[in-house]
Design a protein around this motif. Sequence first.
Motif, short mmCIF file in Angstrom:
data_model
loop_
_atom_site.label_atom_id
_atom_site.label_comp_id
_atom_site.label_asym_id
_atom_site.label_seq_id
_atom_site.Cartn_x
_atom_site.Cartn_y
_atom_site.Cartn_z
N VAL A 7 -31.09 4.29 -11.76
CA VAL A 7 -32.48 4.32 -11.30
C VAL A 7 -32.66 3.20 -10.28
N VAL A 11 -37.46 5.25 -6.68
CA VAL A 11 -36.91 6.53 -7.09
C VAL A 11 -38.01 7.59 -7.05
N ASP A 13 -40.16 10.15 -8.42
CA ASP A 13 -40.53 10.26 -9.83
C ASP A 13 -40.06 11.55 -10.48
N THR A 53 -41.03 3.04 -9.57
CA THR A 53 -40.83 4.33 -8.91
C THR A 53 -41.64 4.41 -7.63
#
Length: 323
Positions: A7, A11, A13, A53
């Motif tokens: 991760v 990133v 989501d 994220t």
Amino acid sequence: MRIAVLVLDDVFDSGLTAVLDVFKTANNLRGCIPQPPPPWDLTRVGFTSTVRTSCGLLVGTEPVARAADCDLLLIPAVSTPFPHGLAPWLESEGTARARELVARTRVRGAQLAGACTSTFLLADSGVLDGLRATTAWQLAPLFRERYPQVALDEQRMVTHSDGITTAGAAFSAVDLALSLVRRSSPSLSDLVAERLIIEERPTQATHSMPTALADRDATTAAFEAWVRCHLNRPVTLTDAAHAIGVSKRTLQRRTQSVLGISPVRFIQDLRIEQATHLLRSTDEPIDVIARRVGYETASTLRMLLRTRTGRTAGQLRGQRHAG
């Protein structure tokens, strides 16, 4: 199978959660089939204990050292401004550490997987050299320019090549995860797809926009514009090259270099795009549409639609009525 999901900051989501959801569902449904495969053990790993994220959510991760003995290192897509944000991301310190992890994982023989922007990370690590891969269709010209040693097939939704699985646009993380389940158990993959209502999507071709690809290069952009003005009639490469002021050889070379296809294939793609639009937006008969996009008979258009989109003319027209 032990899967380490790397991760990274920003990133995408849904790309992350889609992978987690597919494998969790597969584990939950294992008991519903005879002779189920072994369970999948997923661990989120990262270079920091908490990763933010692209939508600002915080995700806890285990130390990246936990990936040292994984069977598969899977890297969900990172959200970056397309395409100009990719170069700075690839040159960042965090991505450099990820490249080292990818290279080490490859050396010890573990599998690798990535979707969308993370395929750039795989290619940047050198592990895709000489192999077949895919990425988001709109990033294909940039990918092809940066990594000519990789056999890019942006038409595919998912590719498998020598232990490395790649997938297309960010939402193809669903297809990526499902394809990995399928490699262990086709029947379980079918069950997961049915439970989550995931339709088979072998190609990205129906979603790509030729104009967006051609715009990266002046020659291909001019070629695309000229073809669109002559879609309803037969055209030759000689005429096209003369009209835009280049040689036929230059036109062929630039189209292949930028788009990864021949000029003839690009003309067909433009015609299919227009025919698909007309099928979805009008009630014109298929033979009329065929002539409007340069084909004398409807049978030729029907064949190309099935080959390139995986759908019949009736199915494409039905999407309009279903909406």
